[in-house]
Scaffold this active site. Structure first.
Site, mmCIF file in Angstrom:
data_model
loop_
_atom_site.group_PDB
_atom_site.id
_atom_site.type_symbol
_atom_site.label_atom_id
_atom_site.label_comp_id
_atom_site.label_asym_id
_atom_site.label_seq_id
_atom_site.Cartn_x
_atom_site.Cartn_y
_atom_site.Cartn_z
ATOM 1 C CB VAL A 1 37.173 38.518 43.605
ATOM 2 C CG1 VAL A 1 36.983 37.144 43.019
ATOM 3 C CG2 VAL A 1 36.393 38.652 44.901
ATOM 4 N N GLY A 2 39.380 40.749 45.154
ATOM 5 C CA GLY A 2 39.575 42.188 45.345
ATOM 6 C C GLY A 2 39.836 42.523 46.796
ATOM 7 N N GLY B 1 39.991 46.149 49.620
ATOM 8 C CA GLY B 1 39.821 47.589 49.815
ATOM 9 C C GLY B 1 40.292 47.947 51.208
ATOM 10 C CB ALA B 2 40.039 51.091 53.097
ATOM 11 N N GLY C 1 38.751 45.545 53.952
ATOM 12 C CA GLY C 1 38.856 44.089 53.935
ATOM 13 C C GLY C 1 39.183 43.555 52.562
ATOM 14 C CB SER C 2 41.012 40.951 51.179
ATOM 15 O OG SER C 2 41.288 40.315 52.387
ATOM 16 C CB VAL C 3 36.125 40.317 48.445
ATOM 17 C CG1 VAL C 3 34.932 39.453 48.035
ATOM 18 C CG2 VAL C 3 35.640 41.513 49.263
ATOM 19 C CG ASP D 1 30.628 55.545 48.811
ATOM 20 O OD1 ASP D 1 30.923 56.420 47.969
ATOM 21 O OD2 ASP D 1 31.411 54.649 49.150
#
Length: 364
Positions: free
Chosen positions: A30-31, A33-34, A36-38, A150
């Site tokens: 589903v996505g 980023g810097a 990790g992945s999900v 953030d």
């Protein structure tokens, strides 16, 4: 390469091999980023859909290892309806020697506030309910002594029932730590962080809530600056140039000199920007979007604002246990961070799965 750990299976997803317990079924990316992945998955034990995050190279360097330890400890510590909760943490490793992967399992949320703002105009009732939950989660986080730093629409998840959870604590730091300049997406960033003006406090998150709330009300970002200078200009066009009292609090001489070189700008009447908005919403925004961080409302004060009279219940706005940062404040070797993280993985107690319908409690 040996086979998967007993009770686990392997699957390649987006050129990454995932090794997960068999109870996690139907992994779908589903996505990423810097950090990790999900994937989304169905957890057969909890009988619910979950999000599984595979941390990317959690022990690649000292910084990675400390961040991994910190993220896991924060997620384990925070237990609140409006903050993403840890349902499980696991590793395919069976010993510290093989320990190189960390997977975090959390509640699967459908959308984030970015999607919501793009897709539909929100009613005032919607905005009340969303911002109330955001502040309720923030009060809890702040009571633990943690600053998120953030907060932005993509870090705020919402499900189809409009229930909200705050995500992504990778960057959250303790309130009393030395503060540095570069963290959040610039549009939602408090001016004192963005320009490294001074030591900042928890109210940087309140500024971000103000920016998010403004976006929910008008369907577009309030301060979409193209760079730092443009960002500051846009902010001052709305809140006015800082008074001498506020200027005196800015520890950066460079920032002070720059601000003094700008033409003075008066504070704008927010009702001229948010035409037709609930006057109580505008009043609350005016208490959040304040240049002087000492004058901004706290999350607890904002919850008691008349705008939330429909939802506010002091008995149901819990606080957290203080978060002890002393462990992660120490200098340690990469191996020590890894060992500490391994202990945190092993000591995690997952929540009880729901009882099947119709089952009876049996007295032991």
């Amino acid at each position: 390469m040996s086979g998967p750990r007993a009770g686990f299976y392997r699957q390649e997803l987006n050129k990454t091999v995932w090794e997960v317990p068999q109870r996690l079924q139907g992994l779908r990316p589903v996505g990423s980023g810097a950090y990790g992945s999900v994937c989304s998955a169905y957890d057969a034990r909890l009988r619910q859909k979950v999000a599984v995050k595979k941390l990317s190279r959690p022990f690649q360097s000292l910084i990675h290892a400390r961040r991994t330890y910190r993220e896991l400890r924060l997620l384990k510590h925070l237990k609140h309806e409006n903050v993403i909760g840890l349902l499980d943490v696991f590793t395919p490793a069976t010993s510290i020697e093989d320990f190189s992967e960390v997977y975090l399992v959390t509640t699967l949320m459908g959308a984030d506030l970015n999607n919501i703002v793009k897709c539909q105009a929100l009613s005032d009732e919607h905005v009340q309910f969303l911002v109330y939950q955001l502040l309720r989660g923030l009060k809890y986080i702040h009571s633990a002594g943690i600053i998120h730093r953030d907060l932005k629409p993509s870090n705020v998840a919402v499900n189809e029932d409009c229930e909200l959870r705050i995500l992504d604590f990778g960057l959250a730091r303790q309130a009393d730590e030395e503060m540095t300049g570069y963290v959040a997406t610039r549009w939602y960033r408090a001016p004192e962080i963005m320009l490294n003006w001074m030591h900042y406090n928890q109210t940087v998150d309140i500024w971000s809530v103000g920016c998010i709330m403004a976006e929910l009300l008008q369907g577009k970002a309030l301060f979409p600056g193209s760079d730092y200078i443009d960002q500051l200009k846009r902010i001052m066009e709305v809140v006015g140039t800082p008074s001498p009292e506020v200027l005196a609090k800015i520890s950066s001489e460079h920032a002070r000199t720059y601000i003094q070189s700008l033409p003075p700008m008066p504070q704008k009447d927010l009702s001229s920007i948010f035409r037709g908005a609930n006057p109580l919403a505008i009043d609350l925004l005016g208490r959040m979007l304040v240049l002087d961080s000492d004058q901004r409302v706290s999350a607890a004060e904002a919850l008691a604002h008349a705008y939330f009279s429909q939802y506010h219940d002091p008995e149901d706005e819990p606080e957290a246990e203080p978060y002890d940062e002393s462990v992660e404040a120490k200098e340690r070797t990469l191996e020590e961070w890894k060992e500490l993280t391994y202990q945190e993985v092993l000591s995690f107690k997952p929540p009880e799965p729901p009882k099947p319908p119709g089952s009876l409690e049996i007295e032991q």
